[in-house]
Design an enzyme around this catalytic site. Structure first.
Site, PDB file in Angstrom:
ATOM      1  N   GLU A 132       0.842  -1.184   0.000  1.00 15.19           N
ATOM      2  CA  GLU A 132       0.000   0.000   0.000  1.00 15.19           C
ATOM      3  C   GLU A 132       0.885   1.245   0.000  1.00 15.19           C
ATOM      4  O   GLU A 132       1.819   1.359   0.802  1.00 15.19           O
ATOM      5  CB  GLU A 132      -0.921   0.030   1.213  1.00 15.19           C
ATOM      6  CG  GLU A 132      -1.820   1.272   1.217  1.00 15.19           C
ATOM      7  CD  GLU A 132      -2.759   1.360   2.399  1.00 15.19           C
ATOM      8  OE1 GLU A 132      -3.484   2.373   2.500  1.00 15.19           O
ATOM      9  OE2 GLU A 132      -2.781   0.420   3.228  1.00 15.19           O
ATOM     10  N   ASN A 193      -4.677   4.911  -2.327  1.00 16.50           N
ATOM     11  CA  ASN A 193      -5.908   5.505  -1.815  1.00 16.50           C
ATOM     12  C   ASN A 193      -6.412   6.594  -2.760  1.00 16.50           C
ATOM     13  O   ASN A 193      -5.631   7.390  -3.274  1.00 16.50           O
ATOM     14  CB  ASN A 193      -5.675   6.097  -0.427  1.00 16.50           C
ATOM     15  CG  ASN A 193      -5.402   5.017   0.608  1.00 16.50           C
ATOM     16  OD1 ASN A 193      -6.304   4.421   1.169  1.00 16.50           O
ATOM     17  ND2 ASN A 193      -4.118   4.748   0.858  1.00 16.50           N
ATOM     18  N   GLU A 225      -8.031   2.003  -3.271  1.00  8.63           N
ATOM     19  CA  GLU A 225      -8.727   1.904  -1.986  1.00  8.63           C
ATOM     20  C   GLU A 225      -9.631   3.111  -1.777  1.00  8.63           C
ATOM     21  O   GLU A 225      -9.203   4.255  -1.950  1.00  8.63           O
ATOM     22  CB  GLU A 225      -7.720   1.820  -0.834  1.00  8.63           C
ATOM     23  CG  GLU A 225      -6.850   0.577  -0.882  1.00  8.63           C
ATOM     24  CD  GLU A 225      -6.049   0.392   0.406  1.00  8.63           C
ATOM     25  OE1 GLU A 225      -6.406   1.028   1.428  1.00  8.63           O
ATOM     26  OE2 GLU A 225      -5.083  -0.380   0.380  1.00  8.63           O
ATOM     27  N   ASP A 255     -12.128   0.194   1.854  1.00  4.18           N
ATOM     28  CA  ASP A 255     -11.265   0.354   3.022  1.00  4.18           C
ATOM     29  C   ASP A 255     -12.104   0.582   4.284  1.00  4.18           C
ATOM     30  O   ASP A 255     -13.241   1.044   4.219  1.00  4.18           O
ATOM     31  CB  ASP A 255     -10.331   1.535   2.794  1.00  4.18           C
ATOM     32  CG  ASP A 255      -9.103   1.514   3.682  1.00  4.18           C
ATOM     33  OD1 ASP A 255      -8.893   0.506   4.385  1.00  4.18           O
ATOM     34  OD2 ASP A 255      -8.355   2.501   3.673  1.00  4.18           O
ATOM     35  N   GLU A 312      -6.228  -4.873   8.574  1.00  2.98           N
ATOM     36  CA  GLU A 312      -5.297  -3.767   8.764  1.00  2.98           C
ATOM     37  C   GLU A 312      -4.883  -3.649  10.230  1.00  2.98           C
ATOM     38  O   GLU A 312      -5.632  -4.005  11.131  1.00  2.98           O
ATOM     39  CB  GLU A 312      -5.932  -2.453   8.324  1.00  2.98           C
ATOM     40  CG  GLU A 312      -6.270  -2.382   6.853  1.00  2.98           C
ATOM     41  CD  GLU A 312      -6.798  -1.012   6.474  1.00  2.98           C
ATOM     42  OE1 GLU A 312      -6.026  -0.232   5.888  1.00  2.98           O
ATOM     43  OE2 GLU A 312      -7.974  -0.723   6.747  1.00  2.98           O
TER      44      GLU A 312
END
Length: 362
Positions: A132, A193, A225, A255, A312
């Site tokens: 990520e 993201n 995301e 997310d 996460e």
């Protein structure tokens, strides 16, 4: 053409490299190559400061698809317009950017946007699946600056679009370089993201396709995301954009799943490929019966829908063990590695095949 956008008085002050990009973008839009004009460029003010301007426009066409008029706007997006912002109230005078906005603009202007990466691993064998990309800024005096110091300000203005696009560009460039050098496997992906403002840009799918093409990367190497707060701004438009991205072969991850109010509705309304379980359900899950029950439910739902789960915020071995027993396939967190530059993560992977749970200390 440029006068129709009201740009003539500004063009001579546009930074030279951006002037070329700006005129090329207008030309592409008028020719029909891009459905909507949307581009950021830099303006040199009379006092030598740099302002970031967002130019948007839509070409009106006649019945034969010939361009008639280019209606557009350009506006300063380097001003923090949030009147209640504490930094603004503390010192930024009206019409002038706050220190945080200046920090963001300086980073965009001078190469100070620095993506950090955090590995996403398969729990059963700790094999790297992807990374990520997480935004950081670098300041010559302060060093690396965490997102909590600037992200909220960026999200209150269109600067988040420039920032998000830059992170996407740098993340793909880093992935392409690592893959071509044989430092990452060809099936490794990068997860980026996306903000609500980016999602509402009409040309997001085409911009992402162009970014992938520049790096000669397949769409399957990219995961986007989105959180519920991104989606609720305009669900119908989000659905249209996400369907276009899915058709292009890009994966969509929801997310912070479970943290919002309408997450289940999004599973039937939107093309979701991956669920990322909110860290509040992961923390100390091995000692919390309620969280175990919630994760069991989420895991059963994901299995029924054939959607993989990523947990996460995994910090301990007992959390990882419990998650695996509950049916969670993938995870990320400090147990495996803290966010770090891509070169650091690759060095860690190369040196620690026999120590998969080592944490990168920065």
């Amino acid at each position: 053409t440029y006068d129709a956008l009201g740009l003539d008085p500004w063009l001579e002050h546009v930074v030279a490299a951006d002037r070329v990009r700006l005129m090329a973008a207008i030309r592409d839009h008028l020719s029909g190559a891009t459905p909507r004009l949307a581009i950021d460029y830099r303006l040199q003010t009379a006092r030598g400061a740099i302002q970031w301007i967002r130019c948007t426009g839509q070409c009106e066409r006649d019945e034969f698809d010939n361009p008639i008029r280019l209606a557009g706007t350009h506006r300063d997006v380097s001003i923090d317009h949030e009147k209640n912002d504490s930094a603004h109230r503390a010192g930024a005078s009206k019409g002038k950017p706050s220190r945080t906005v200046e920090l963001i603009c300086d980073a965009l202007e001078n190469g100070g946007v620095v993506p950090f990466f955090q590995p996403i691993v398969r729990l059963k064998d700790r094999k790297l699946q992807g990374l990520e990309a997480l935004v950081r800024l670098h300041d010559k005096d302060r060093g690396i600056i965490a997102p909590r110091e600037f992200l909220a300000t960026a999200e209150r203005s269109d600067l988040i679009v420039s920032l998000g696009d830059r992170v996407l560009e740098l993340a793909l460039r880093g992935l392409a370089s690592a893959r071509s050098a044989g430092k990452l496997e060809d099936d490794a992906f990068v997860s980026v993201n996306i903000s609500s403002r980016q999602l509402l840009e009409g040309d997001l799918p085409s911009r992402i396709a162009a970014a992938l093409q520049r790096e000669s990367l397949p769409p399957s190497c990219l995961q986007l995301e989105l959180t519920e707060t991104v989606l609720i701004s305009n669900l119908a438009f989000a659905k249209k954009t996400l369907n276009a991205l899915r058709r292009a072969g890009i994966r969509i991850a929801l997310d912070d799943f479970g943290a919002g109010y309408s997450s289940l509705n999004y599973l039937q309304e939107l093309p979701i490929d991956v669920l990322k379980v909110d860290r509040r359900f992961v923390r100390q899950v091995d000692r919390n019966k309620a969280r175990i029950a919630i994760l069991q439910t989420i895991a059963s739902l994901a299995e029924a829908l054939n959607i993989p789960l990523i947990a996460e915020g995994v910090e301990t071995e007992t959390e990882a063990k419990t998650l695996r027993e509950l049916g969670v396939t993938y995870a990320q967190g400090y147990l495996f590695a803290k966010p770090a530059p891509l070169s650091v993560q690759i060095a860690l992977l190369n040196e620690a095949d026999d120590a998969p749970s080592r944490v990168v200390q920065l």
